[in-house]
Design a protein around this motif. Structure first.
Motif, PDB file in Angstrom:
ATOM      1  N   ARG A 156      -2.919  16.454  -9.458  1.00 55.54           N
ATOM      2  CA  ARG A 156      -3.809  15.759  -8.529  1.00 55.54           C
ATOM      3  C   ARG A 156      -3.014  14.830  -7.600  1.00 55.54           C
ATOM      4  N   THR A 157      -2.069  14.072  -8.165  1.00 60.24           N
ATOM      5  CA  THR A 157      -1.290  13.150  -7.326  1.00 60.24           C
ATOM      6  C   THR A 157      -0.551  13.920  -6.233  1.00 60.24           C
ATOM      7  N   ILE A 158       0.064  15.047  -6.621  1.00 64.39           N
ATOM      8  CA  ILE A 158       0.841  15.795  -5.615  1.00 64.39           C
ATOM      9  C   ILE A 158      -0.086  16.444  -4.582  1.00 64.39           C
ATOM     10  N   SER A 159      -1.218  16.978  -5.023  1.00 64.40           N
ATOM     11  CA  SER A 159      -2.123  17.660  -4.085  1.00 64.40           C
ATOM     12  C   SER A 159      -2.808  16.688  -3.146  1.00 64.40           C
ATOM     13  N   PHE A 192       8.035  20.242 -13.010  1.00 64.05           N
ATOM     14  CA  PHE A 192       9.366  19.650 -12.801  1.00 64.05           C
ATOM     15  C   PHE A 192       9.307  18.130 -13.047  1.00 64.05           C
ATOM     16  N   VAL A 193       8.285  17.495 -12.461  1.00 67.69           N
ATOM     17  CA  VAL A 193       8.156  16.035 -12.578  1.00 67.69           C
ATOM     18  C   VAL A 193       7.933  15.633 -14.042  1.00 67.69           C
ATOM     19  N   ILE A 194       7.151  16.451 -14.761  1.00 67.00           N
ATOM     20  CA  ILE A 194       6.890  16.127 -16.169  1.00 67.00           C
ATOM     21  C   ILE A 194       8.152  16.351 -17.013  1.00 67.00           C
ATOM     22  N   GLU A 225       0.861  -1.177   0.000  1.00 60.90           N
ATOM     23  CA  GLU A 225       0.000   0.000   0.000  1.00 60.90           C
ATOM     24  C   GLU A 225       0.897   1.227   0.000  1.00 60.90           C
ATOM     25  N   GLY A 226       1.234   1.688  -1.175  1.00 60.34           N
ATOM     26  CA  GLY A 226       2.122   2.847  -1.281  1.00 60.34           C
ATOM     27  C   GLY A 226       1.471   4.080  -0.662  1.00 60.34           C
ATOM     28  N   MET A 227       2.238   4.819   0.157  1.00 59.82           N
ATOM     29  CA  MET A 227       1.681   5.994   0.829  1.00 59.82           C
ATOM     30  C   MET A 227       2.401   7.243   0.362  1.00 59.82           C
ATOM     31  N   VAL A 282       7.401   5.969 -17.576  1.00 59.55           N
ATOM     32  CA  VAL A 282       6.265   5.106 -17.223  1.00 59.55           C
ATOM     33  C   VAL A 282       5.473   5.798 -16.117  1.00 59.55           C
ATOM     34  N   TRP A 283       4.214   6.051 -16.399  1.00 63.31           N
ATOM     35  CA  TRP A 283       3.388   6.778 -15.444  1.00 63.31           C
ATOM     36  C   TRP A 283       2.344   5.868 -14.863  1.00 63.31           C
ATOM     37  N   ARG A 284       2.260   5.871 -13.549  1.00 61.73           N
ATOM     38  CA  ARG A 284       1.296   5.021 -12.873  1.00 61.73           C
ATOM     39  C   ARG A 284      -0.089   5.677 -12.954  1.00 61.73           C
ATOM     40  N   PHE A 285      -0.140   6.967 -12.754  1.00 60.93           N
ATOM     41  CA  PHE A 285      -1.446   7.650 -12.654  1.00 60.93           C
ATOM     42  C   PHE A 285      -1.685   8.640 -13.790  1.00 60.93           C
ATOM     43  N   GLY A 286      -0.942   8.495 -14.865  1.00 60.31           N
ATOM     44  CA  GLY A 286      -1.180   9.403 -15.999  1.00 60.31           C
ATOM     45  C   GLY A 286      -0.191  10.555 -16.005  1.00 60.31           C
ATOM     46  N   ASP A 287       0.195  10.997 -17.208  1.00 57.88           N
ATOM     47  CA  ASP A 287       1.254  11.996 -17.305  1.00 57.88           C
ATOM     48  C   ASP A 287       0.746  13.395 -17.651  1.00 57.88           C
ATOM     49  N   SER A 295      -6.032   5.769  -5.025  1.00 61.90           N
ATOM     50  CA  SER A 295      -6.113   4.538  -4.254  1.00 61.90           C
ATOM     51  C   SER A 295      -5.203   3.513  -4.909  1.00 61.90           C
ATOM     52  N   ALA A 296      -4.338   2.884  -4.117  1.00 58.65           N
ATOM     53  CA  ALA A 296      -3.395   1.901  -4.672  1.00 58.65           C
ATOM     54  C   ALA A 296      -3.131   0.838  -3.611  1.00 58.65           C
ATOM     55  N   VAL A 297      -4.014  -0.143  -3.541  1.00 59.14           N
ATOM     56  CA  VAL A 297      -3.864  -1.187  -2.525  1.00 59.14           C
ATOM     57  C   VAL A 297      -3.738  -2.550  -3.187  1.00 59.14           C
ATOM     58  N   ALA A 349      -0.772  14.000   1.087  1.00 52.26           N
ATOM     59  CA  ALA A 349      -1.404  15.010   0.232  1.00 52.26           C
ATOM     60  C   ALA A 349      -0.712  16.331   0.520  1.00 52.26           C
ATOM     61  N   PHE A 350      -0.078  16.930  -0.509  1.00 50.91           N
ATOM     62  CA  PHE A 350       0.709  18.139  -0.253  1.00 50.91           C
ATOM     63  C   PHE A 350      -0.126  19.421  -0.320  1.00 50.91           C
ATOM     64  N   GLN A 351      -1.433  19.276  -0.545  1.00 46.26           N
ATOM     65  CA  GLN A 351      -2.254  20.490  -0.654  1.00 46.26           C
ATOM     66  C   GLN A 351      -2.271  21.278   0.653  1.00 46.26           C
ATOM     67  N   GLN A 406       4.452  24.067  -9.952  1.00 49.39           N
ATOM     68  CA  GLN A 406       5.880  24.102 -10.303  1.00 49.39           C
ATOM     69  C   GLN A 406       6.492  22.701 -10.184  1.00 49.39           C
ATOM     70  N   LEU A 407       6.087  21.986  -9.108  1.00 41.69           N
ATOM     71  CA  LEU A 407       6.583  20.620  -8.916  1.00 41.69           C
ATOM     72  C   LEU A 407       6.071  19.698 -10.023  1.00 41.69           C
ATOM     73  N   ALA A 408       4.802  19.900 -10.409  1.00 39.06           N
ATOM     74  CA  ALA A 408       4.233  19.068 -11.475  1.00 39.06           C
ATOM     75  C   ALA A 408       5.021  19.286 -12.768  1.00 39.06           C
ATOM     76  N   GLY A 429      10.592  17.832   0.484  1.00 39.23           N
ATOM     77  CA  GLY A 429      10.692  16.510   1.113  1.00 39.23           C
ATOM     78  C   GLY A 429      10.359  15.363   0.168  1.00 39.23           C
ATOM     79  N   CYS A 430      10.241  15.665  -1.110  1.00 37.59           N
ATOM     80  CA  CYS A 430       9.908  14.589  -2.071  1.00 37.59           C
ATOM     81  C   CYS A 430      11.015  13.538  -2.095  1.00 37.59           C
ATOM     82  N   GLY A 431      12.260  14.011  -1.952  1.00 39.99           N
ATOM     83  CA  GLY A 431      13.411  13.121  -2.047  1.00 39.99           C
ATOM     84  C   GLY A 431      13.433  12.074  -0.947  1.00 39.99           C
TER      85      GLY A 431
HETATM   86  C1  HEC Z   1       5.956   9.413   2.103  1.00 37.80           C
HETATM   87  C2  HEC Z   1       6.542   9.098   0.828  1.00 37.80           C
HETATM   88  C3  HEC Z   1       6.321  10.058  -0.328  1.00 37.80           C
HETATM   89  C4  HEC Z   1       6.606  11.392  -0.396  1.00 37.80           C
HETATM   90  C5  HEC Z   1       7.121  12.296   0.708  1.00 37.80           C
HETATM   91  C6  HEC Z   1       6.308  11.801  -1.740  1.00 37.80           C
HETATM   92  N1  HEC Z   1       5.854  10.746  -2.475  1.00 37.80           N
HETATM   93 FE1  HEC Z   1       5.272  10.808  -4.426  1.00 37.80          FE
HETATM   94  N2  HEC Z   1       4.744   8.865  -4.305  1.00 37.80           N
HETATM   95  C7  HEC Z   1       4.958   8.038  -3.215  1.00 37.80           C
HETATM   96  C8  HEC Z   1       4.520   6.723  -3.545  1.00 37.80           C
HETATM   97  C9  HEC Z   1       4.555   5.521  -2.617  1.00 37.80           C
HETATM   98  C10 HEC Z   1       4.051   6.784  -4.865  1.00 37.80           C
HETATM   99  C11 HEC Z   1       3.598   5.650  -5.737  1.00 37.80           C
HETATM  100  C12 HEC Z   1       2.248   5.256  -5.439  1.00 37.80           C
HETATM  101  C13 HEC Z   1       1.933   3.998  -6.151  1.00 37.80           C
HETATM  102  O1  HEC Z   1       2.208   3.862  -7.348  1.00 37.80           O
HETATM  103  O2  HEC Z   1       1.422   3.140  -5.478  1.00 37.80           O
HETATM  104  C14 HEC Z   1       4.194   8.138  -5.304  1.00 37.80           C
HETATM  105  C15 HEC Z   1       3.817   8.601  -6.562  1.00 37.80           C
HETATM  106  C16 HEC Z   1       4.083   9.847  -7.047  1.00 37.80           C
HETATM  107  C17 HEC Z   1       3.743  10.301  -8.367  1.00 37.80           C
HETATM  108  C18 HEC Z   1       3.013   9.493  -9.433  1.00 37.80           C
HETATM  109  C19 HEC Z   1       3.990   8.877 -10.390  1.00 37.80           C
HETATM  110  C20 HEC Z   1       3.315   8.123 -11.511  1.00 37.80           C
HETATM  111  O3  HEC Z   1       4.010   7.290 -12.105  1.00 37.80           O
HETATM  112  O4  HEC Z   1       2.137   8.350 -11.813  1.00 37.80           O
HETATM  113  C21 HEC Z   1       4.183  11.576  -8.477  1.00 37.80           C
HETATM  114  C22 HEC Z   1       4.069  12.478  -9.676  1.00 37.80           C
HETATM  115  C23 HEC Z   1       4.788  11.931  -7.216  1.00 37.80           C
HETATM  116  N3  HEC Z   1       4.716  10.854  -6.368  1.00 37.80           N
HETATM  117  C24 HEC Z   1       5.389  13.133  -6.936  1.00 37.80           C
HETATM  118  C25 HEC Z   1       5.815  13.500  -5.682  1.00 37.80           C
HETATM  119  C26 HEC Z   1       6.301  14.824  -5.362  1.00 37.80           C
HETATM  120  C27 HEC Z   1       6.446  15.967  -6.342  1.00 37.80           C
HETATM  121  C28 HEC Z   1       6.577  14.821  -4.033  1.00 37.80           C
HETATM  122  C29 HEC Z   1       7.043  15.970  -3.175  1.00 37.80           C
HETATM  123  C30 HEC Z   1       6.134  17.083  -3.142  1.00 37.80           C
HETATM  124  C31 HEC Z   1       6.286  13.475  -3.542  1.00 37.80           C
HETATM  125  N4  HEC Z   1       5.847  12.731  -4.554  1.00 37.80           N
HETATM  126  C32 HEC Z   1       6.480  13.092  -2.216  1.00 37.80           C
HETATM  127  C33 HEC Z   1       5.492   8.396  -1.996  1.00 37.80           C
HETATM  128  C34 HEC Z   1       5.863   9.661  -1.652  1.00 37.80           C
END
Ligand code: HEC
Ligand code: HEC
Length: 284
Positions: free
Chosen positions: A238-241, A181-183, A160-162, A226-231, A254-256, A165-167, A177-179, A202-204
């Motif tokens: 949405r993923t970051i928020s 960057f990620v793209i 269960e990947g956690m 490779v995008w899990r939730f869409g690019d 949801s990813a269980v 929510a950064f909102q 800006q982070l989105a 703290g993403c790192g």
């Molecule tokens: C507590 C750990 C944690 C932190 C902190 C975290 N992430 Fe994640 N993130 C995850 C996990 C776990 C997944 C994958 C979820 C899955 O696939 O089950 C994920 C998935 C993602 C995805 C989706 C990737 C895809 O392939 O669709 C993005 C984008 C992302 N994170 C960006 C960020 C950014 C930007 C930050 C910082 C603001 C961040 N994450 C901080 C754990 C974290």
């Protein structure tokens, strides 16, 4: 049937309804022969096969055949072929099975039904996954690692990947800006400012300093395409928020992956591990 007779003069039974008489012509010979043949067939069938319902079930028939016996024989024959393989599989490790083409073939055909029953509802019949929801098991892109041990651990105890929510912690501008960057990352166009924000936010901690993901957390590799939730920008925002698996956040991903330790035997889990590994993306 009275082609050869003149109906006007043909003998009749004396019955007549509204001018229509019932004739007594004999039926054609071919018909009579077929009729007696079918009677004969009936008698032969009655003698050879179970046919007459008696108090304790039907008579057995000379051939002693029944569909249930035929079925049981087929099952027994199947078990006979299967058993030595199954016994051997029990004693082999996943690595040993993967190294033995014959056992691997058998394991893969045995797990066809298991995979269909327990896994394909989410991961698809061939393990190809469902974009945005369930990961593809056929590629060499792994959230939790593609070694035999990692796959086995995933199936046994679930995952269960956690991701928070950064909102709550970041403003909309920073999230966007982070989105971006990620793209830009997989395209090799990430900016230094983006890397700094990534670090500061703290993403790192989960995705790693190089953003390549950390298998222990199942955090996605953000540098590949490779995008899990869409690019799309909206999906990434949405993923970051909203994070991942944040139950009290509306719109969270949801990813269980359920645990199977209570539903499947150790042996079945081992064989499913072999199957997933041999889908093509398994790693040492
Ligand atoms: C507590 C750990 C944690 C932190 C902190 C975290 N992430 Fe994640 N993130 C995850 C996990 C776990 C997944 C994958 C979820 C899955 O696939 O089950 C994920 C998935 C993602 C995805 C989706 C990737 C895809 O392939 O669709 C993005 C984008 C992302 N994170 C960006 C960020 C950014 C930007 C930050 C910082 C603001 C961040 N994450 C901080 C754990 C974290
Ligand atoms: C209810 C849906 C569901 C079922 C059923 C299910 N899975 Fe999963 N599986 C998932 C999800 C969701 C993930 C990703 C978890 C995450 O992102 O943290 C996953 C992840 C995995 C992974 C890890 C992939 C990676 O990239 O590391 C493997 C391996 C796996 N599943 C195998 C199986 C097998 C084998 C079965 C059948 C015994 C199965 N799954 C049944 C939903 C499911």
């Amino acid at each position: 049937m009275s082609n050869h007779n003149n109906p006007g003069q043909a003998p009749d039974t004396g019955h007549e309804w509204d001018g229509i008489r019932e004739l007594t012509n004999a039926p054609p010979k071919w018909w009579t022969i077929c009729f007696y043949l079918s009677l004969l067939w009936c008698v032969v069938y009655f003698i050879l096969y179970p046919s007459i319902p008696l108090i304790n079930g039907p008579n057995e028939g000379l051939l002693n055949w029944s569909s249930i016996k035929e079925y049981k024989q087929a099952v027994a024959k199947y078990q006979e072929i299967r058993e030595p393989y199954m016994d051997q599989l029990e004693t082999m490790s996943a690595e040993q099975i993967l190294a033995d083409q014959e056992m691997l073939n058998f394991a893969n055909s045995y797990t066809n039904a298991l995979f269909g029953d327990y896994c394909s509802a989410c991961h698809g019949a061939g393990g190809q996954g469902v974009e945005g929801r369930f990961p593809n098991l056929r590629d060499d892109n792994w959230l939790y690692g593609g070694s035999v041990d990692a796959i086995k651990e995933t199936i046994t105890n679930g995952r269960e990947g956690m991701m928070p929510a950064f909102q709550a912690d970041l403003g909309q501008a920073e999230i966007e800006q982070l989105a971006d960057f990620v793209i830009a990352l997989p395209q090799g166009q990430a900016t230094q400012a983006g890397w700094s924000l990534y670090e500061e936010s703290g993403c790192g901690l989960c995705h790693g300093e190089d953003a390549k993901g950390v298998p222990d957390f199942g955090s996605a590799n953000l540098t590949d395409s490779v995008w899990r939730f869409g690019d799309s920008r909206d999906e990434v925002i949405r993923t970051i928020s909203k994070g991942v698996n944040q139950e009290d956040v509306e719109g969270s991903r949801s990813a269980v992956m359920p645990a199977f330790d209570e539903r499947l035997s150790d042996n079945d889990i081992k064989l499913l591990t072999v199957r997933v590994w041999s889908f093509g993306g398994g790693q040492q």
